[in-house]
Design a protein around this motif. Structure first.
Motif, mmCIF file in Angstrom:
data_model
loop_
_atom_site.group_PDB
_atom_site.id
_atom_site.type_symbol
_atom_site.label_atom_id
_atom_site.label_comp_id
_atom_site.label_asym_id
_atom_site.label_seq_id
_atom_site.Cartn_x
_atom_site.Cartn_y
_atom_site.Cartn_z
ATOM 1 N N VAL A 124 45.979 40.189 36.739
ATOM 2 C CA VAL A 124 46.227 39.138 37.730
ATOM 3 C C VAL A 124 45.409 39.463 38.975
ATOM 4 C CG1 VAL A 124 47.930 38.100 39.270
ATOM 5 C CG2 VAL A 124 48.553 38.607 36.901
ATOM 6 N N VAL A 125 44.552 38.517 39.391
ATOM 7 C CA VAL A 125 43.680 38.771 40.545
ATOM 8 C C VAL A 125 43.817 37.702 41.620
ATOM 9 C CG1 VAL A 125 41.976 40.113 39.242
ATOM 10 C CG2 VAL A 125 41.727 37.624 39.401
ATOM 11 N N GLY A 126 44.624 36.661 41.373
ATOM 12 C CA GLY A 126 44.725 35.621 42.387
ATOM 13 C C GLY A 126 45.764 34.574 42.059
ATOM 14 N N HIS A 127 45.853 33.620 42.981
ATOM 15 C CA HIS A 127 46.775 32.479 42.854
ATOM 16 C C HIS A 127 46.034 31.209 43.234
ATOM 17 C CE1 HIS A 127 49.410 29.439 44.711
ATOM 18 N NE2 HIS A 127 50.300 29.816 43.820
ATOM 19 N N VAL A 128 46.368 30.124 42.559
ATOM 20 C CA VAL A 128 45.877 28.802 42.968
ATOM 21 C C VAL A 128 46.932 27.785 42.539
ATOM 22 C CG1 VAL A 128 44.571 28.291 40.823
ATOM 23 C CG2 VAL A 128 43.808 27.335 43.025
ATOM 24 N N MET A 129 46.969 26.636 43.216
ATOM 25 C CA MET A 129 47.941 25.615 42.806
ATOM 26 C C MET A 129 47.279 24.241 42.837
ATOM 27 S SD MET A 129 50.382 25.869 46.141
ATOM 28 C CE MET A 129 49.908 25.152 47.735
ATOM 29 N N TRP A 130 47.873 23.311 42.112
ATOM 30 C CA TRP A 130 47.316 21.962 42.031
ATOM 31 C C TRP A 130 48.454 20.954 42.141
ATOM 32 C CZ3 TRP A 130 48.656 18.500 38.130
ATOM 33 C CH2 TRP A 130 49.404 19.045 37.076
ATOM 34 N N ALA B 15 53.315 40.135 39.888
ATOM 35 C CA ALA B 15 51.916 40.432 40.239
ATOM 36 C C ALA B 15 51.304 39.285 41.035
ATOM 37 C CB ALA B 15 51.108 40.693 38.970
ATOM 38 N N VAL B 16 51.656 38.042 40.680
ATOM 39 C CA VAL B 16 51.128 36.895 41.439
ATOM 40 C C VAL B 16 51.699 36.907 42.859
ATOM 41 C CG1 VAL B 16 50.904 34.383 41.538
ATOM 42 C CG2 VAL B 16 50.892 35.546 39.324
ATOM 43 N N ALA B 17 53.003 37.177 42.992
ATOM 44 C CA ALA B 17 53.632 37.192 44.316
ATOM 45 C C ALA B 17 52.985 38.223 45.233
ATOM 46 C CB ALA B 17 55.132 37.478 44.180
ATOM 47 N N ASP B 18 52.508 39.314 44.657
ATOM 48 C CA ASP B 18 51.925 40.404 45.451
ATOM 49 C C ASP B 18 50.460 40.160 45.826
ATOM 50 O OD1 ASP B 18 54.290 41.763 45.344
ATOM 51 O OD2 ASP B 18 53.672 43.161 43.773
ATOM 52 N N ASP C 246 34.665 38.805 46.435
ATOM 53 C CA ASP C 246 33.202 38.977 46.387
ATOM 54 C C ASP C 246 32.712 39.435 45.014
ATOM 55 O OD1 ASP C 246 33.036 38.198 49.052
ATOM 56 O OD2 ASP C 246 33.365 40.256 49.743
ATOM 57 N N ARG C 247 33.442 39.047 43.973
ATOM 58 C CA ARG C 247 33.034 39.387 42.604
ATOM 59 C C ARG C 247 32.838 38.137 41.756
ATOM 60 N NH1 ARG C 247 37.237 44.357 41.243
ATOM 61 N NH2 ARG C 247 36.505 45.736 42.903
ATOM 62 N N GLY C 248 32.946 36.977 42.390
ATOM 63 C CA GLY C 248 32.751 35.746 41.639
ATOM 64 C C GLY C 248 34.025 35.131 41.081
ATOM 65 N N VAL C 249 35.179 35.733 41.405
ATOM 66 C CA VAL C 249 36.448 35.201 40.881
ATOM 67 C C VAL C 249 36.773 33.850 41.522
ATOM 68 C CG1 VAL C 249 38.948 35.550 40.808
ATOM 69 C CG2 VAL C 249 37.405 37.457 40.291
ATOM 70 N N GLY C 250 36.574 33.744 42.853
ATOM 71 C CA GLY C 250 36.906 32.495 43.548
ATOM 72 C C GLY C 250 36.095 31.330 43.011
ATOM 73 N N ARG C 251 34.800 31.539 42.824
ATOM 74 C CA ARG C 251 33.948 30.462 42.300
ATOM 75 C C ARG C 251 34.386 30.061 40.886
ATOM 76 N NH1 ARG C 251 29.241 28.233 43.524
ATOM 77 N NH2 ARG C 251 28.881 29.672 45.258
ATOM 78 N N TRP D 114 44.828 17.414 44.016
ATOM 79 C CA TRP D 114 44.678 18.363 45.114
ATOM 80 C C TRP D 114 44.702 19.779 44.578
ATOM 81 C CZ3 TRP D 114 44.315 17.812 50.558
ATOM 82 C CH2 TRP D 114 44.200 16.475 50.991
ATOM 83 N N LEU D 115 43.887 20.581 45.213
ATOM 84 C CA LEU D 115 43.820 22.013 44.909
ATOM 85 C C LEU D 115 44.271 22.731 46.178
ATOM 86 C CD1 LEU D 115 40.623 23.462 43.243
ATOM 87 C CD2 LEU D 115 41.704 24.632 45.160
ATOM 88 N N GLY D 116 45.097 23.757 46.061
ATOM 89 C CA GLY D 116 45.563 24.479 47.244
ATOM 90 C C GLY D 116 45.946 25.904 46.924
ATOM 91 N N GLY D 117 46.367 26.624 47.980
ATOM 92 C CA GLY D 117 46.906 27.969 47.798
ATOM 93 C C GLY D 117 45.975 28.934 47.107
ATOM 94 N N LEU D 118 44.659 28.733 47.279
ATOM 95 C CA LEU D 118 43.712 29.642 46.621
ATOM 96 C C LEU D 118 43.656 30.959 47.385
ATOM 97 C CD1 LEU D 118 41.434 30.330 44.607
ATOM 98 C CD2 LEU D 118 39.833 29.273 46.224
ATOM 99 N N VAL D 119 44.044 32.024 46.725
ATOM 100 C CA VAL D 119 43.893 33.372 47.289
ATOM 101 C C VAL D 119 43.430 34.306 46.183
ATOM 102 C CG1 VAL D 119 44.950 35.300 48.508
ATOM 103 C CG2 VAL D 119 45.822 32.996 48.889
ATOM 104 N N VAL D 120 42.304 34.957 46.429
ATOM 105 C CA VAL D 120 41.857 36.043 45.556
ATOM 106 C C VAL D 120 42.278 37.337 46.247
ATOM 107 C CG1 VAL D 120 39.857 37.214 44.557
ATOM 108 C CG2 VAL D 120 39.943 34.706 44.621
ATOM 109 N N ASP D 121 42.930 38.222 45.518
ATOM 110 C CA ASP D 121 43.414 39.458 46.117
ATOM 111 C C ASP D 121 42.272 40.188 46.832
ATOM 112 O OD1 ASP D 121 45.888 41.222 46.226
ATOM 113 O OD2 ASP D 121 44.338 42.640 45.603
#
Ligand SMILES: CC(C)(COP(=O)(O)OP(=O)(O)OC[C@H]1O[C@@H](n2cnc3c(N)ncnc32)[C@H](O)[C@@H]1OP(=O)(O)O)[C@@H](O)C(=O)NCCC(=O)NCCS
Length: 157
Positions: free
Chosen positions: A68-74, A26-29, A95-100, A83-90
């Protein structure tokens, strides 16, 4: 699990969890919108491969409740900065507040590592206005440096 009790705007509980047997597919997708592919990888799978090949980065699955709605790495740089990287919200979850909630959760967790006191850095493409607005609103400020044509910003302790 990294959990600072934050929720998205629908009230879903946002947590960051290790990528493992039960969630890696699910994360890979996880995929950004097509128009965002100029700024980030077309699939989070690219970041999973990067973290497998790297001693620096660790991937995390972003969950909203049990989805699972996204990926992030540190990662930790040689100077101790986090460092924070690879942030992707599906795309379907943006626009639902997941990224924040994701960035706030990871920042709070990184800030407490090793007694704290280290800056937290990340970079984004100069044209990525949503990312710029998000990071600016959380207190990240430009360092003046660029990394691979991206603007480096940091949060000072
Ligand atoms: C950037 C990204 C992670 C934001 O995630 P999100 O869940 O959609 O964001 P949120 O709903 O939590 O919004 C957070 C903030 O982002 C900014 N933002 C989000 N969408 C935006 C848009 N379309 N235009 C301008 N700003 C926007 C706003 O500052 C917003 O603040 P608000 O909470 O006051 O509304 C998401 O758009 C994404 O995955 N984009 C593709 C990958 C990417 O660019 N990653 C960052 C690489 S550095």
């Amino acid at each position: 699990m990294i959990d600072f009790g934050l929720c998205d705007r629908a009230g879903r509980h946002v947590t960051l969890r290790p990528v493992g047997d039960d969630n890696w597919r699910a994360v890979a997708d996880v995929a950004p919108r097509d128009d965002q592919r100029a700024w980030v990888a077309a699939l989070a799978a690219r970041y999973l491969v990067l973290t497998m090949r790297s001693d620096v980065w660790t991937s995390l699955a972003v969950f909203a409740d049990e989805a699972v709605v996204g990926h992030v790495m540190w990662g930790v740089d040689g100077d101790g900065s986090r460092w924070l990287g690879g942030l992707v919200v599906d795309a379907a979850e943006q626009d639902r507040g997941v990224g924040r909630a994701t960035v706030r959760t990871l920042v709070d967790w990184l800030a407490g590592q090793d007694g704290g006191g280290h800056p937290i850095r990340l970079s984004y493409h100069p044209d990525n206005a949503p990312a710029a607005a998000l990071y600016r609103s959380l207190g990240f400020a430009p360092t003046g440096a660029m990394e691979d044509d991206e603007i480096v910003v940091e949060l000072r302790p």
